[in-house]
Design an enzyme around this catalytic site. Structure first.
Site, PDB file in Angstrom:
ATOM      1  N   SER A 171       0.840  -1.192   0.000  1.00 36.48           N
ATOM      2  CA  SER A 171       0.000   0.000   0.000  1.00 36.48           C
ATOM      3  C   SER A 171       0.882   1.251   0.000  1.00 36.48           C
ATOM      4  CB  SER A 171      -0.976  -0.052   1.185  1.00 36.48           C
ATOM      5  OG  SER A 171      -2.048   0.837   0.998  1.00 36.48           O
ATOM      6  N   HIS A 180      -7.525  -5.922  -0.588  1.00 41.20           N
ATOM      7  CA  HIS A 180      -6.357  -5.101  -0.259  1.00 41.20           C
ATOM      8  C   HIS A 180      -5.677  -5.565   1.027  1.00 41.20           C
ATOM      9  CE1 HIS A 180      -3.933  -1.523  -0.926  1.00 41.20           C
ATOM     10  NE2 HIS A 180      -4.051  -1.216   0.360  1.00 41.20           N
ATOM     11  N   GLU A 231      -9.384  -6.063  -5.017  1.00 40.62           N
ATOM     12  CA  GLU A 231      -9.092  -4.961  -4.110  1.00 40.62           C
ATOM     13  C   GLU A 231     -10.146  -3.861  -4.143  1.00 40.62           C
ATOM     14  OE1 GLU A 231      -5.279  -3.570  -3.454  1.00 40.62           O
ATOM     15  OE2 GLU A 231      -4.281  -5.476  -3.812  1.00 40.62           O
TER      16      GLU A 231
END
Length: 325
Positions: free
Chosen positions: A196, A300, A255
């Site tokens: 991320s 995610h 995601e």
């Protein structure tokens, strides 16, 4: 390195000459900058992990330090194999979001690496009992243009961004030397993993300081940050021809299942195709082996754990992912 089988000859020709910036149309907005699971539990204290409970195959030591401005406090956990090092030394892998990374590992994973070629794990965490320090990581992992003011998150004014170059300097000047002190380290096999905002940091460091590490693992990178700045850096990037290294870009194919203010409204296939194209451009550079891997069925948050296991499997030669993962 060959292209994934779903890229035909026409797409090969298109990708070979395409710039990263030219591919921005595939990504109209933003996507998650914190793991989905973190929205519920990043303020919850972590239970004791492998560094606290101990391991039969790894020893642990902890270093604490503060940022030069005193605003952020780090807990660097170094996991050192008990197994004798290879002749060239251990390969070290630096793990961003170190608290969360260590929480994702257990004794079974450490034993699997011990049975192969165990690396030194250097978890770059914050001195908190939480999984994430969201304010500190947003500052440390996000870049800004030179002479640009710090970037403020409109939704969370307490979260500033733009300190990635400061953190790179801290890594290079202080953290790496302290973490590797007195250890037999193979300085030609340094690796870094991030997810991320951490994945964004990995790409920014690769594109601006390519000699800092040899192997780069970027999972679910937050490409949209600061007007897709990192893709502009990618257009200027050249890998040093006197070095050999690798880069693995990863992202889940689920995601965007959770919609809301962090969703970009695009499709996972569009975003993943762009990362695949970026990896292909990097793979075309002499001395750099790059590829993109889709994390099937991963959202995610789940991509954090899966990508970490893939990176550690790649470095150690072990199999950390089973049929139940």
């Amino acid at each position: 390195m060959t292209l994934p089988p779903d890229l035909d000859d026409t797409r090969r020709r298109l990708l070979k000459g395409a710039s990263a910036t030219a591919l921005l149309a595939l990504l109209p907005g933003a996507f998650w900058s914190l793991p989905a699971s973190a929205s519920d539990d990043f303020n919850q204290p972590l239970p004791p992990g492998i560094a606290e409970t101990g391991s039969s195959v790894y020893d642990f030591r902890i270093h604490r330090l503060a940022s030069p401005d005193g605003a952020r406090h780090y807990r660097i956990t170094v996991a050192i194999p008990k197994k004798a090092p290879p002749e060239a030394g251990y390969a070290p892998i630096y793990l961003l979001d170190g608290n969360a990374a260590l929480a994702a590992l257990n004794e079974q994973h450490l034993k699997a690496m011990d049975a192969a070629t165990p690396p030194v794990l250097i978890a770059l965490g914050y001195d908190t009992d939480r999984r994430f320090d969201v304010e500190a990581r947003q500052w440390d992992y996000t870049p800004r243009h030179p002479k640009q003011d710090p970037i403020v998150d409109d939704r969370h004014p307490e979260r500033r961004g733009g300190g990635a170059d400061d953190f790179i300097k801290l890594l290079d000047d202080t953290i790496m030397a302290e973490a590797e002190r007195d250890l037999p380290i193979n300085t030609s096999e340094r690796a870094i993993w991030g997810h991320s905002f951490g994945g964004l940091f990995v790409l920014h460091a690769l594109f601006t300081h390519p000699s800092l590490f040899d192997h780069w693992y970027a999972a679910s990178p937050t490409l949209h940050w600061n007007g897709y700045q990192v893709l502009q850096e990618a257009d200027r990037f050249r890998w040093p021809e006197d070095r050999h290294g690798s880069a693995l870009l990863m992202r889940g194919d689920a995601e965007l299942e959770r919609r809301g203010p962090y969703s970009n409204g695009g499709s996972d296939s569009q975003i993943n195709n762009q990362l695949r194209a970026l990896a292909q451009r990097m793979d075309d550079m002499p001395g750099l082996d790059a590829r993109f891997e889709v994390l099937e069925g991963m959202g995610h948050g789940a991509a954090l754990v899966r990508s970490l296991k893939l990176a550690l499997s790649d470095i150690s030669g072990a199999t950390l992912i089973t049929g139940s993962d």
